[in-house]
Design a protein around this motif. Structure first.
Motif, PDB file in Angstrom:
ATOM      1  N   LEU A  55      46.215  36.409  35.409  1.00 17.04           N
ATOM      2  CA  LEU A  55      45.752  35.829  36.661  1.00 17.04           C
ATOM      3  C   LEU A  55      46.113  34.354  36.735  1.00 17.04           C
ATOM      4  O   LEU A  55      46.517  33.841  37.789  1.00 17.04           O
ATOM      5  CB  LEU A  55      44.231  35.983  36.795  1.00 17.04           C
ATOM      6  N   THR A  56      45.960  33.670  35.598  1.00 13.18           N
ATOM      7  CA  THR A  56      46.251  32.238  35.556  1.00 13.18           C
ATOM      8  C   THR A  56      47.743  31.982  35.707  1.00 13.18           C
ATOM      9  O   THR A  56      48.167  31.107  36.479  1.00 13.18           O
ATOM     10  CB  THR A  56      45.733  31.632  34.245  1.00 13.18           C
ATOM     11  N   LEU A  61      43.963  32.516  40.806  1.00  7.12           N
ATOM     12  CA  LEU A  61      42.662  31.851  40.892  1.00  7.12           C
ATOM     13  C   LEU A  61      42.734  30.460  41.514  1.00  7.12           C
ATOM     14  O   LEU A  61      41.690  29.912  41.901  1.00  7.12           O
ATOM     15  CB  LEU A  61      42.044  31.756  39.495  1.00  7.12           C
ATOM     16  N   ASN A  62      43.913  29.904  41.624  1.00  3.69           N
ATOM     17  CA  ASN A  62      44.034  28.560  42.178  1.00  3.69           C
ATOM     18  C   ASN A  62      43.572  28.499  43.638  1.00  3.69           C
ATOM     19  O   ASN A  62      43.949  29.347  44.448  1.00  3.69           O
ATOM     20  CB  ASN A  62      45.476  28.069  42.075  1.00  3.69           C
ATOM     21  N   ASP A  79      37.003  34.847  43.752  1.00  2.00           N
ATOM     22  CA  ASP A  79      37.244  35.790  44.848  1.00  2.00           C
ATOM     23  C   ASP A  79      38.464  35.313  45.637  1.00  2.00           C
ATOM     24  O   ASP A  79      38.418  34.253  46.260  1.00  2.00           O
ATOM     25  CB  ASP A  79      36.013  35.841  45.751  1.00  2.00           C
ATOM     26  N   PRO A  80      39.574  36.076  45.652  1.00  2.00           N
ATOM     27  CA  PRO A  80      40.763  35.652  46.397  1.00  2.00           C
ATOM     28  C   PRO A  80      40.491  35.421  47.884  1.00  2.00           C
ATOM     29  O   PRO A  80      41.172  34.605  48.527  1.00  2.00           O
ATOM     30  CB  PRO A  80      41.750  36.811  46.185  1.00  2.00           C
ATOM     31  N   ASP A  81      39.503  36.134  48.435  1.00  2.15           N
ATOM     32  CA  ASP A  81      39.180  35.963  49.854  1.00  2.15           C
ATOM     33  C   ASP A  81      38.602  34.584  50.156  1.00  2.15           C
ATOM     34  O   ASP A  81      38.534  34.181  51.318  1.00  2.15           O
ATOM     35  CB  ASP A  81      38.172  37.026  50.303  1.00  2.15           C
ATOM     36  N   SER A  82      38.192  33.869  49.111  1.00  2.00           N
ATOM     37  CA  SER A  82      37.551  32.571  49.337  1.00  2.00           C
ATOM     38  C   SER A  82      38.547  31.449  49.615  1.00  2.00           C
ATOM     39  O   SER A  82      38.157  30.376  50.057  1.00  2.00           O
ATOM     40  CB  SER A  82      36.688  32.193  48.127  1.00  2.00           C
ATOM     41  N   LYS A  83      39.818  31.707  49.367  1.00  2.00           N
ATOM     42  CA  LYS A  83      40.816  30.646  49.527  1.00  2.00           C
ATOM     43  C   LYS A  83      40.849  30.091  50.948  1.00  2.00           C
ATOM     44  O   LYS A  83      41.016  28.882  51.145  1.00  2.00           O
ATOM     45  CB  LYS A  83      42.210  31.160  49.140  1.00  2.00           C
ATOM     46  N   ASN A  84      40.722  30.964  51.917  1.00  2.00           N
ATOM     47  CA  ASN A  84      40.783  30.537  53.323  1.00  2.00           C
ATOM     48  C   ASN A  84      39.493  30.866  54.073  1.00  2.00           C
ATOM     49  O   ASN A  84      39.507  31.034  55.290  1.00  2.00           O
ATOM     50  CB  ASN A  84      41.971  31.216  54.021  1.00  2.00           C
ATOM     51  N   ALA A  85      38.409  30.954  53.349  1.00  2.00           N
ATOM     52  CA  ALA A  85      37.134  31.342  53.964  1.00  2.00           C
ATOM     53  C   ALA A  85      36.588  30.242  54.868  1.00  2.00           C
ATOM     54  O   ALA A  85      36.666  29.054  54.556  1.00  2.00           O
ATOM     55  CB  ALA A  85      36.118  31.655  52.877  1.00  2.00           C
ATOM     56  N   LYS A  86      36.018  30.666  55.978  1.00  2.00           N
ATOM     57  CA  LYS A  86      35.391  29.730  56.900  1.00  2.00           C
ATOM     58  C   LYS A  86      34.000  29.357  56.386  1.00  2.00           C
ATOM     59  O   LYS A  86      33.395  30.106  55.616  1.00  2.00           O
ATOM     60  CB  LYS A  86      35.286  30.361  58.292  1.00  2.00           C
ATOM     61  N   PRO A  87      33.480  28.214  56.806  1.00  2.00           N
ATOM     62  CA  PRO A  87      32.129  27.814  56.380  1.00  2.00           C
ATOM     63  C   PRO A  87      31.106  28.897  56.711  1.00  2.00           C
ATOM     64  O   PRO A  87      31.115  29.461  57.815  1.00  2.00           O
ATOM     65  CB  PRO A  87      31.877  26.542  57.197  1.00  2.00           C
ATOM     66  N   SER A 127      34.634  45.719  34.955  1.00  2.00           N
ATOM     67  CA  SER A 127      34.623  44.355  35.499  1.00  2.00           C
ATOM     68  C   SER A 127      35.532  44.180  36.703  1.00  2.00           C
ATOM     69  O   SER A 127      36.547  44.867  36.857  1.00  2.00           O
ATOM     70  CB  SER A 127      35.062  43.370  34.415  1.00  2.00           C
ATOM     71  N   SER A 128      35.190  43.208  37.530  1.00  2.00           N
ATOM     72  CA  SER A 128      36.048  42.803  38.637  1.00  2.00           C
ATOM     73  C   SER A 128      37.397  42.336  38.096  1.00  2.00           C
ATOM     74  O   SER A 128      37.479  41.749  37.004  1.00  2.00           O
ATOM     75  CB  SER A 128      35.392  41.659  39.421  1.00  2.00           C
ATOM     76  N   SER A 129      38.437  42.566  38.859  1.00  2.00           N
ATOM     77  CA  SER A 129      39.778  42.143  38.447  1.00  2.00           C
ATOM     78  C   SER A 129      39.912  40.629  38.406  1.00  2.00           C
ATOM     79  O   SER A 129      40.678  40.087  37.596  1.00  2.00           O
ATOM     80  CB  SER A 129      40.827  42.728  39.395  1.00  2.00           C
ATOM     81  N   THR A 130      39.175  39.919  39.263  1.00  2.00           N
ATOM     82  CA  THR A 130      39.374  38.470  39.378  1.00  2.00           C
ATOM     83  C   THR A 130      38.100  37.635  39.273  1.00  2.00           C
ATOM     84  O   THR A 130      38.154  36.483  38.854  1.00  2.00           O
ATOM     85  CB  THR A 130      40.031  38.117  40.725  1.00  2.00           C
TER      86      THR A 130
END
Length: 231
Positions: A55-56, A61-62, A79-87, A127-130
């Motif tokens: 992953l690294t 994860l970046n 969580d990859p979805d957090s990269k562009n998550a809205k407030p 476990s979760s993948s990420t």
């Protein structure tokens, strides 16, 4: 003669390099605006170790967030979805399309500073993948640990060596044997404490985003860390 000496020297250097001992452990660095920490990945959990290394290397994860933060418990991210998550957007369901088989080891426990894998509620405890978390935790009394042994830990006896850690340093013993522990902070635990103390809103998400970058330490740096830690 000079040419022969040069060739022999080159062959010696090449042989020495080929037989140079690799570092015993792989270390990763997590950077945030609240500081940075260095984590040693456990060789006792090879599937999780290798997954985190991949992953690294792939940069997955970046720029993800520490999206769930609970003081005196843990900080969770990846969580990859957090990269562009809205407030205010709900997070914690993202990941790649696979899980990592659980790797439980009686010698690895949820003391303060350990790296462990998040997961959903599944019977295999895969476990979760990420997604992962770093334990902040709190100090536990013997009576509290006794209650855990009879309840959530289902009769598992916490060894005295681990009880001593929980009494003096702290952790989250209630998660033992339920979530895979696969690394520990060896430098920069202050970062975890700072992030754990940020203001949070709904679903324990920090009001101000806490982004991370994750990088592998080079072999020379890993060897140096092994030496510093006496490993």
């Amino acid at each position: 003669m000079k040419r022969l000496f040069t060739l022999s020297f080159i062959l010696f250097i090449g042989t020495a390099t080929a037989f140079a001992k690799p570092p015993k452990n792989q270390y990763v660095r997590i950077k945030t605006t609240y500081g940075q920490c260095i984590i040693r990945l456990y060789n006792e959990t090879p599937k999780h170790r290798d997954n985190f290394i991949k992953l690294t290397k792939d940069g997955v994860l970046n720029q993800t967030l520490f999206h769930r933060v609970i003081q005196n418990f843990m900080i969770q991210g990846g969580d990859p979805d957090s990269k562009n998550a809205k407030p205010g957007e709900a997070l914690g369901e993202g990941g790649l399309k696979y899980t990592v088989p659980a790797e439980f080891n009686d010698s690895l426990f949820h003391k303060k500073g350990v790296l462990a894998a998040a997961r959903d509620n599944n019977p295999e405890k895969a476990s979760s993948s990420t997604q992962f978390y770093i334990v902040q935790g709190k100090r536990l009394t013997d009576s509290a640990m006794n209650v855990l042994e009879q309840g959530r830990l289902k009769g598992f006896k916490i060894p005295e060596s681990q009880r001593a850690w929980y009494r003096t340093v702290g952790g989250t013993a209630q998660l033992d044997h339920g979530y895979t522990v696969y690394g520990e902070v060896v430098s920069g635990i202050e970062m975890v404490d700072r992030i754990a103390g940020v203001k949070t809103a709904k679903a324990d998400r920090p009001v101000e985003d806490v982004r991370m970058t994750v990088e592998l330490l080079k072999k020379s740096e890993c060897k140096q860390m092994d030496k510093l830690l006496g490993i």
